[in-house]
Write a protein that holds these residues in place. Structure first.
Motif, PDB file in Angstrom:
ATOM      1  N   UNK A 151       1.174  -1.193  -0.349  1.00  0.00           N
ATOM      2  CA  UNK A 151      -0.051   0.242   0.078  1.00  0.00           C
ATOM      3  C   UNK A 151       0.644   1.076  -0.439  1.00  0.00           C
ATOM      4  N   UNK A 152       1.980   1.116   0.634  1.00  0.00           N
ATOM      5  CA  UNK A 152       3.043   2.264   0.133  1.00  0.00           C
ATOM      6  C   UNK A 152       4.221   2.052   0.276  1.00  0.00           C
ATOM      7  N   UNK A 153       4.743   1.758  -0.935  1.00  0.00           N
ATOM      8  CA  UNK A 153       5.411   1.384  -1.216  1.00  0.00           C
ATOM      9  C   UNK A 153       6.654  -0.097  -0.820  1.00  0.00           C
ATOM     10  N   UNK A 154       7.302  -0.426  -1.279  1.00  0.00           N
ATOM     11  CA  UNK A 154       8.361  -1.051  -0.671  1.00  0.00           C
ATOM     12  C   UNK A 154       8.706  -0.923   0.667  1.00  0.00           C
ATOM     13  N   UNK A 155       8.955  -0.486   1.112  1.00  0.00           N
ATOM     14  CA  UNK A 155      10.158  -0.003   2.025  1.00  0.00           C
ATOM     15  C   UNK A 155       9.073  -0.527   3.788  1.00  0.00           C
ATOM     16  N   UNK A 162       5.645  -3.142   4.830  1.00  0.00           N
ATOM     17  CA  UNK A 162       5.215  -4.167   4.577  1.00  0.00           C
ATOM     18  C   UNK A 162       3.730  -4.433   4.699  1.00  0.00           C
ATOM     19  N   UNK A 163       3.496  -3.372   4.621  1.00  0.00           N
ATOM     20  CA  UNK A 163       1.594  -3.475   4.913  1.00  0.00           C
ATOM     21  C   UNK A 163       0.967  -3.811   3.701  1.00  0.00           C
ATOM     22  N   UNK A 164      -0.346  -4.064   3.067  1.00  0.00           N
ATOM     23  CA  UNK A 164      -0.659  -4.626   2.144  1.00  0.00           C
ATOM     24  C   UNK A 164      -1.819  -4.698   2.291  1.00  0.00           C
ATOM     25  N   UNK A 165      -2.440  -4.988   0.695  1.00  0.00           N
ATOM     26  CA  UNK A 165      -4.051  -4.673   0.704  1.00  0.00           C
ATOM     27  C   UNK A 165      -4.892  -5.788   1.390  1.00  0.00           C
ATOM     28  N   UNK A 166      -4.083  -7.061   1.869  1.00  0.00           N
ATOM     29  CA  UNK A 166      -5.048  -7.225   2.872  1.00  0.00           C
ATOM     30  C   UNK A 166      -5.813  -6.963   3.745  1.00  0.00           C
ATOM     31  N   UNK A 167      -5.273  -5.850   4.470  1.00  0.00           N
ATOM     32  CA  UNK A 167      -6.174  -5.571   5.173  1.00  0.00           C
ATOM     33  C   UNK A 167      -7.140  -5.342   5.068  1.00  0.00           C
ATOM     34  N   UNK A 168      -7.709  -4.396   3.524  1.00  0.00           N
ATOM     35  CA  UNK A 168      -8.454  -3.780   3.221  1.00  0.00           C
ATOM     36  C   UNK A 168      -9.575  -5.129   2.889  1.00  0.00           C
ATOM     37  N   UNK A 169      -8.775  -6.188   2.287  1.00  0.00           N
ATOM     38  CA  UNK A 169      -9.327  -7.528   2.077  1.00  0.00           C
ATOM     39  C   UNK A 169     -10.386  -7.936   3.412  1.00  0.00           C
ATOM     40  N   UNK A 170      -9.451  -7.759   4.851  1.00  0.00           N
ATOM     41  CA  UNK A 170     -10.054  -8.551   5.981  1.00  0.00           C
ATOM     42  C   UNK A 170     -11.373  -7.469   6.733  1.00  0.00           C
ATOM     43  N   UNK A 171     -11.610  -5.492   6.371  1.00  0.00           N
ATOM     44  CA  UNK A 171     -12.232  -5.103   6.644  1.00  0.00           C
ATOM     45  C   UNK A 171     -13.421  -5.331   5.865  1.00  0.00           C
ATOM     46  N   UNK A 172     -12.920  -5.719   5.089  1.00  0.00           N
ATOM     47  CA  UNK A 172     -14.370  -5.776   4.013  1.00  0.00           C
ATOM     48  C   UNK A 172     -15.047  -7.811   4.440  1.00  0.00           C
ATOM     49  N   UNK A 173     -14.085  -8.098   5.033  1.00  0.00           N
ATOM     50  CA  UNK A 173     -14.526  -9.404   5.873  1.00  0.00           C
ATOM     51  C   UNK A 173     -15.456  -9.359   6.843  1.00  0.00           C
ATOM     52  N   UNK A 174     -15.063  -8.302   7.420  1.00  0.00           N
ATOM     53  CA  UNK A 174     -15.875  -7.807   9.073  1.00  0.00           C
ATOM     54  C   UNK A 174     -17.046  -6.872   8.270  1.00  0.00           C
ATOM     55  N   UNK A 175     -16.852  -6.301   7.734  1.00  0.00           N
ATOM     56  CA  UNK A 175     -18.254  -5.860   6.814  1.00  0.00           C
ATOM     57  C   UNK A 175     -19.387  -6.767   6.702  1.00  0.00           C
ATOM     58  N   UNK A 176     -18.511  -7.321   5.843  1.00  0.00           N
ATOM     59  CA  UNK A 176     -19.546  -8.501   5.397  1.00  0.00           C
ATOM     60  C   UNK A 176     -20.351  -9.477   5.939  1.00  0.00           C
ATOM     61  N   UNK A 177     -19.152 -10.392   7.223  1.00  0.00           N
ATOM     62  CA  UNK A 177     -19.496 -10.678   8.614  1.00  0.00           C
ATOM     63  C   UNK A 177     -21.112 -10.065   9.396  1.00  0.00           C
ATOM     64  N   UNK A 178     -20.339  -8.906   9.377  1.00  0.00           N
ATOM     65  CA  UNK A 178     -21.271  -7.578  10.194  1.00  0.00           C
ATOM     66  C   UNK A 178     -22.773  -7.516   9.535  1.00  0.00           C
ATOM     67  N   UNK A 179     -23.057  -7.861   8.614  1.00  0.00           N
ATOM     68  CA  UNK A 179     -24.211  -7.502   7.114  1.00  0.00           C
ATOM     69  C   UNK A 179     -24.667  -9.248   7.437  1.00  0.00           C
ATOM     70  N   UNK A 180     -23.650 -10.077   6.857  1.00  0.00           N
ATOM     71  CA  UNK A 180     -24.593 -11.304   7.681  1.00  0.00           C
ATOM     72  C   UNK A 180     -25.656 -11.624   9.056  1.00  0.00           C
ATOM     73  N   UNK A 181     -24.758 -11.483   9.372  1.00  0.00           N
ATOM     74  CA  UNK A 181     -25.375 -11.530  10.907  1.00  0.00           C
ATOM     75  C   UNK A 181     -26.537 -10.529  11.159  1.00  0.00           C
ATOM     76  N   UNK A 182     -26.735  -9.579  11.018  1.00  0.00           N
ATOM     77  CA  UNK A 182     -27.455  -8.361  11.209  1.00  0.00           C
ATOM     78  C   UNK A 182     -28.351  -7.893  10.627  1.00  0.00           C
ATOM     79  N   UNK A 183     -28.669  -8.757   8.916  1.00  0.00           N
ATOM     80  CA  UNK A 183     -28.980  -7.869   8.147  1.00  0.00           C
ATOM     81  C   UNK A 183     -29.768  -9.442   6.916  1.00  0.00           C
ATOM     82  N   UNK A 184     -29.398  -9.963   7.057  1.00  0.00           N
ATOM     83  CA  UNK A 184     -29.533 -11.129   5.523  1.00  0.00           C
ATOM     84  C   UNK A 184     -30.172 -12.584   6.983  1.00  0.00           C
TER      85      UNK A 184
END
Length: 390
Positions: A216-220, A222-244
């Motif tokens: 996400x912020x260059x090679x120096x 190690x933070x990568x786009x996986x954190x975005x996927x993890x946040x999206x997964x958190x939103x998905x689980x919250x939606x799954x439990x609360x709405x679906x």
């Protein structure tokens, strides 16, 4: 609105108090374990000064090792000072996904101790697709993640099928499957299919660059786009439990399986589908860990992530958002522990003591609520109602 604020306050107050209390006791342990400070106990003023300095410096070292290091900022620029924070996020990313797999099971009346094995199988699938094929980067990453979700989901779904069809308890089954996964990966890495050419130690080839998650912020950093996927997964689980509708069935079975069955909900279907989704989440964690930071499958790819996930889910009160912040906290503690010994001489094992204390206090809500007079509301049920009664 007022009820929502009260619910939020009561749901977060217990973890917060447990966190503070654990750090207070951790400070006492730090002092007791230092013979130089204990040798000054005959001089109360000197003893208290030394003890306070030791505790303060130790917790400052954890902060500097996990959030912001002023020394890095002075030498390489202000933004470089946040390098420890990037490491905390990297550490927490797979923990978030594994924690969600445990938390979702809790809410459905199940106890998923098998995140470790599901993580391993997800990493196995991700590794094979990653080093075997060379595709368009976006397509390759998506394929890696989907295969990992499938592998982890099938491994978790097996638990649901066994419980639904035979009544086998998921705790026993998941523990056994963890052992199977740990031994299976040892065997697999010795086969010609996975063993890296020219190597005798059990390690697979590195995944191709097209399968690696972008930084996400260059090679120096190690933070990568996986954190975005993890946040999206958190939103998905919250939606799954609360709405679906499916999430409603999960919660209904988790609250009272007999009543849910009487209402026409298929408990075997809920059990199997829950464990499949839980396994998929842990498998996704394995894939992100592999293609985000490790790049090559090894026997210790999972470390203790699957077991730490249980702690994270407990700290997060089995809620998606709580699990997210619980994983970030534990990621910070684990990352910060690396600087403890070098900066202060304090053993990094103190972090494990603090983590254990947090779990102890979270697992004893009645005691903590009695001591600190924390009110209990209708939504703040015990962990038994959220899944311990599996």
């Amino acid at each position: 609105m007022i009820n929502a604020i009260k619910n939020f306050r009561n749901n977060t107050l217990l973890p917060f108090v447990a966190f503070i209390f654990a750090f207070l006791i951790g400070g006492i342990v730090i002092v007791i374990s230092d013979p130089l400070i204990m040798g000054q106990i005959s001089s109360p003023g000197k003893f208290l000064t030394s003890a306070g300095s030791k505790i303060g410096n130790s917790y400052l070292a954890i902060f500097q090792g996990s959030i912001f290091d002023i020394n890095l900022a002075r030498g390489s620029g202000f933004l470089r000072g946040f390098y420890p924070l990037s490491e905390t996020i990297v550490t927490a990313t797979p923990l978030i996904l594994c924690g969600l797999s445990v938390a979702l099971a809790f809410r459905s009346g199940l106890f998923n101790i098998g995140a470790q094995g599901q993580f391993i199988f997800g990493a196995i699938g991700a590794s094979y697709v990653g080093f075997t094929f060379s595709l368009n980067p976006i397509l390759h990453v998506v394929l890696v993640l989907l295969v990992a979700i499938l592998f982890g989901g099938l491994y978790g779904g097996l638990v649901g099928v066994l419980k639904a069809k035979t009544g086998a308890h998921e705790v026993i089954v998941t523990i056994m499957l963890n052992y199977i996964a740990a031994l299976f990966i040892l065997w697999l890495l010795k086969t010609s299919l996975f063993l890296r050419p020219g190597r005798l130690d059990p390690i697979a080839p590195e995944v191709n660059p097209s399968a690696q998650l972008p930084k996400l912020f260059g090679e120096n950093l190690r933070i990568h786009s996986g954190i975005i996927l993890a946040i999206l997964a958190t939103i998905f689980v919250a939606w799954l439990l609360k709405t679906s509708t499916l999430g409603f069935k999960f919660r209904a079975v988790g609250s009272n399986a007999s009543a849910a069955r009487t209402a026409g909900i298929s408990v075997p279907f809920v059990t199997t589908s829950t464990m499949f989704i839980c396994g998929g989440l842990a498998g996704l964690g394995g894939a992100i860990h592999l293609i985000g930071t490790e790049y090559a499958l090894g026997a210790g790819i999972a470390g203790s992530l699957g077991f730490d996930a249980i702690t994270v889910a407990l700290l997060g009160q089995a809620t998606p958002i709580g699990t997210l912040f619980g994983a970030l906290l534990f990621g910070a503690l684990q990352t910060g522990s690396r600087t403890l010994l070098s900066n202060t001489g304090t053993s990094p094992d103190i972090v494990q003591v603090i983590q254990a204390l947090i779990v102890l206090f979270i697992a004893a809500p009645t005691l903590m609520k009695t001591i600190f007079r924390i009110k209990k509301n209708l939504n703040d049920k015990s962990m038994a109602a959220k899944g311990w009664n599996g």
